[in-house]
Design an enzyme around this catalytic site. Structure first.
Site, PDB file in Angstrom:
ATOM      1  N   GLY A 204       1.795  -8.218 -15.119  1.00  0.00           N
ATOM      2  CA  GLY A 204       3.149  -8.640 -15.467  1.00  0.00           C
ATOM      3  C   GLY A 204       3.785  -9.468 -14.369  1.00  0.00           C
ATOM      4  O   GLY A 204       4.460 -10.472 -14.636  1.00  0.00           O
TER       5      GLY A 204
ATOM      6  N   TYR B 152     -12.937   7.093 -12.229  1.00  0.00           N
ATOM      7  CA  TYR B 152     -13.036   5.833 -11.482  1.00  0.00           C
ATOM      8  C   TYR B 152     -13.700   4.751 -12.328  1.00  0.00           C
ATOM      9  O   TYR B 152     -13.180   3.641 -12.458  1.00  0.00           O
ATOM     10  CB  TYR B 152     -13.828   6.058 -10.198  1.00  0.00           C
ATOM     11  CG  TYR B 152     -13.936   4.841  -9.308  1.00  0.00           C
ATOM     12  CD1 TYR B 152     -12.807   4.299  -8.711  1.00  0.00           C
ATOM     13  CD2 TYR B 152     -15.174   4.237  -9.054  1.00  0.00           C
ATOM     14  CE1 TYR B 152     -12.900   3.186  -7.884  1.00  0.00           C
ATOM     15  CE2 TYR B 152     -15.274   3.133  -8.227  1.00  0.00           C
ATOM     16  CZ  TYR B 152     -14.137   2.611  -7.638  1.00  0.00           C
ATOM     17  OH  TYR B 152     -14.227   1.509  -6.824  1.00  0.00           O
TER      18      TYR B 152
ATOM     19  N   LYS C 239      -4.366   6.005 -13.079  1.00  0.00           N
ATOM     20  CA  LYS C 239      -3.083   5.301 -13.178  1.00  0.00           C
ATOM     21  C   LYS C 239      -3.088   3.970 -12.430  1.00  0.00           C
ATOM     22  O   LYS C 239      -2.548   2.979 -12.913  1.00  0.00           O
ATOM     23  CB  LYS C 239      -1.948   6.199 -12.670  1.00  0.00           C
ATOM     24  CG  LYS C 239      -1.602   7.349 -13.599  1.00  0.00           C
ATOM     25  CD  LYS C 239      -0.638   8.336 -12.961  1.00  0.00           C
ATOM     26  CE  LYS C 239       0.728   7.741 -12.763  1.00  0.00           C
ATOM     27  NZ  LYS C 239       1.684   8.771 -12.238  1.00  0.00           N
TER      28      LYS C 239
ATOM     29  N   THR D  16      -4.775   6.538   0.716  1.00  0.00           N
ATOM     30  CA  THR D  16      -6.064   6.479   1.422  1.00  0.00           C
ATOM     31  C   THR D  16      -6.069   5.393   2.493  1.00  0.00           C
ATOM     32  O   THR D  16      -6.960   5.386   3.339  1.00  0.00           O
ATOM     33  CB  THR D  16      -7.223   6.221   0.440  1.00  0.00           C
ATOM     34  OG1 THR D  16      -7.009   4.985  -0.233  1.00  0.00           O
ATOM     35  CG2 THR D  16      -7.323   7.345  -0.585  1.00  0.00           C
TER      36      THR D  16
ATOM     37  N   TYR E 137      -4.951 -10.355 -20.905  1.00  0.00           N
ATOM     38  CA  TYR E 137      -3.878 -11.216 -20.398  1.00  0.00           C
ATOM     39  C   TYR E 137      -4.367 -12.654 -20.236  1.00  0.00           C
ATOM     40  O   TYR E 137      -3.615 -13.602 -20.482  1.00  0.00           O
ATOM     41  CB  TYR E 137      -3.362 -10.680 -19.060  1.00  0.00           C
ATOM     42  CG  TYR E 137      -2.132  -9.806 -19.198  1.00  0.00           C
ATOM     43  CD1 TYR E 137      -0.867 -10.278 -18.843  1.00  0.00           C
ATOM     44  CD2 TYR E 137      -2.233  -8.514 -19.695  1.00  0.00           C
ATOM     45  CE1 TYR E 137       0.263  -9.490 -18.976  1.00  0.00           C
ATOM     46  CE2 TYR E 137      -1.112  -7.710 -19.825  1.00  0.00           C
ATOM     47  CZ  TYR E 137       0.138  -8.205 -19.467  1.00  0.00           C
ATOM     48  OH  TYR E 137       1.245  -7.411 -19.606  1.00  0.00           O
TER      49      TYR E 137
ATOM     50  N   VAL F 193       1.896   0.910  -6.699  1.00  0.00           N
ATOM     51  CA  VAL F 193       1.896  -0.107  -7.746  1.00  0.00           C
ATOM     52  C   VAL F 193       1.888   0.482  -9.151  1.00  0.00           C
ATOM     53  O   VAL F 193       2.029  -0.263 -10.129  1.00  0.00           O
ATOM     54  CB  VAL F 193       0.703  -1.080  -7.592  1.00  0.00           C
ATOM     55  CG1 VAL F 193       0.792  -1.822  -6.274  1.00  0.00           C
ATOM     56  CG2 VAL F 193      -0.629  -0.361  -7.730  1.00  0.00           C
TER      57      VAL F 193
ATOM     58  N   THR G 169     -20.059  -2.044   0.024  1.00  0.00           N
ATOM     59  CA  THR G 169     -19.665  -2.899   1.149  1.00  0.00           C
ATOM     60  C   THR G 169     -19.390  -2.020   2.357  1.00  0.00           C
ATOM     61  O   THR G 169     -18.892  -0.902   2.218  1.00  0.00           O
ATOM     62  CB  THR G 169     -18.424  -3.727   0.779  1.00  0.00           C
ATOM     63  OG1 THR G 169     -18.705  -4.495  -0.404  1.00  0.00           O
ATOM     64  CG2 THR G 169     -18.031  -4.670   1.891  1.00  0.00           C
TER      65      THR G 169
ATOM     66  N   ASP H 295       0.861  -1.179   0.000  1.00  0.00           N
ATOM     67  CA  ASP H 295       0.000   0.000   0.000  1.00  0.00           C
ATOM     68  C   ASP H 295       0.898   1.230   0.000  1.00  0.00           C
ATOM     69  O   ASP H 295       1.952   1.234   0.645  1.00  0.00           O
ATOM     70  CB  ASP H 295      -0.886   0.010   1.254  1.00  0.00           C
ATOM     71  CG  ASP H 295      -2.156   0.827   1.096  1.00  0.00           C
ATOM     72  OD1 ASP H 295      -2.042   2.029   0.776  1.00  0.00           O
ATOM     73  OD2 ASP H 295      -3.253   0.277   1.319  1.00  0.00           O
ATOM     74  N   ASN H 296       0.490   2.286  -0.725  1.00  0.00           N
ATOM     75  CA  ASN H 296       1.259   3.536  -0.668  1.00  0.00           C
ATOM     76  C   ASN H 296       0.657   4.533   0.321  1.00  0.00           C
ATOM     77  O   ASN H 296       1.145   5.647   0.460  1.00  0.00           O
ATOM     78  CB  ASN H 296       1.400   4.177  -2.055  1.00  0.00           C
ATOM     79  CG  ASN H 296       0.071   4.633  -2.641  1.00  0.00           C
ATOM     80  OD1 ASN H 296      -0.994   4.386  -2.078  1.00  0.00           O
ATOM     81  ND2 ASN H 296       0.137   5.295  -3.788  1.00  0.00           N
TER      82      ASN H 296
END
Length: 329
Positions: A104, A147, A93, A37, A161, A59, A177, A33-34
């Protein structure tokens, strides 16, 4: 050896509950996680567990995880209108570049990947309830498009993929949820209503309140996601509770639940806000043997107890997230 699972968005609401579930299922969990949020307090109880590790990483840049990875769950994305309207570019992004990077990684590790898509791919739907074969009604250039389209692209590249590389993929279309660890001021209807009630404020209903939502308790959601990951089904599956209610009726339920006597005030409906939300879960029932077990009355009591336990500082603070550095093109 334990199976290893990478969960992105691990410090968020759903991500943190998924970390708990996979630890309970005897996996080695790698959380990522960055923290745009997400909040470390959601997973701090796992830090002493030798089978949990955490990477503070975005990510949308190259993702490297040493060692084998058996499963990947991609839950890294802003999920509330307040967030994705403040960080629209990062939202796009993480749905595009972030998903590409994780696909990948899954290809490199020969891992199975589940992506967290959303009921927002249906936009403001013209069919009701919404089934997986409905293509949606989305305004691509509207404010919510950052979004909605991020998630629609995420589904497209995931299926590409799957078809082109033979990658094992799963697509969960998640409907509203709720439960413990939701952010109080993230703008979503349940924490917004409960926060207003606990602070003694009037409850804000947008539009005339006749728009509908269907709320799924987090434990049911996690069970559905786990079953989908472990299934052999690669097409999208709705995971949500079909118990539909109008926002106005739900506001009345909150007032009754909290024992407060606030009034309901009305504000204009935001642009492109969907007027109906109800999942058709026939596919989940047939393929996963899943349906929600926790009714709204029971789930809301549990959720209210969580919000009541917050400190006054948490209850009255506004969001202070610094989004600016994450919103560059």
């Amino acid at each position: 050896m334990k199976k290893r699972v990478l969960i992105t968005g691990a410090a968020g609401f759903l991500g943190s509950h998924l970390c708990d579930r996979f630890i309970a299922e005897n996996f080695h969990v790698i959380g990522m996680d960055n923290l745009i949020t997400g909040d470390l307090k959601n997973i701090e109880h796992l830090f002493k567990n030798e089978h949990f590790e955490f990477y503070n990483h975005d990510v949308t840049t190259f993702v490297h995880v040493p060692g084998n990875v058996d499963f990947i769950l991609h839950f890294a994305s802003p999920a509330s209108p307040i967030d994705y309207l403040k960080i629209p570019i990062q939202t796009l992004k993480v749905g595009s570049l972030g998903t590409h990077n994780l696909l990948g990684l899954a290809k490199e590790k020969n891992a199975r990947l589940l992506i967290a898509s959303t009921s927002e791919v249906y936009g403001d739907p013209l069919v009701h309830p919404q089934s997986e074969d409905y293509y949606g009604n989305v305004n691509t250039i509207g404010p919510r498009g950052v979004y909605d389209e991020a998630k629609r692209f995420q589904e497209s590249i995931t299926m590409a993929y799957h078809r082109f590389h033979g990658l094992e993929t799963r697509i969960a279309r998640i409907f509203n949820t709720y439960g413990p660890r939701m952010r109080l001021n993230d703008g979503r209807v349940i924490p917004a209503f409960i926060g207003q009630a606990l602070r003694g404020e009037n409850l804000t209903v947008f539009g005339d309140g006749k728009q509908t939502r269907s709320f799924c308790y987090v434990d049911d959601q996690v069970e559905g996601l786990y079953r989908l990951l472990m299934s052999n089904y690669s097409d999208p599956v709705n995971i949500g509770n079909p118990d539909e209610i109008t926002i106005l009726d739900f506001a009345e339920e909150i007032i009754k639940l909290t024992g407060t006597d606030q009034k309901i005030v009305f504000k204009p409906l935001p642009k492109d806000d969907p007027l109906q939300r109800e999942p058709d879960i026939k596919r989940a029932k047939e393929i996963l043997g899943w349906s929600p077990k926790v009714n709204r009355e029971e789930g809301m009591k549990l959720t209210f107890e969580y919000f009541k336990s917050l400190s006054k500082e948490e209850l009255f603070k506004s969001e202070h997230k610094n989004f600016s550095k994450h919103n560059r093109s």
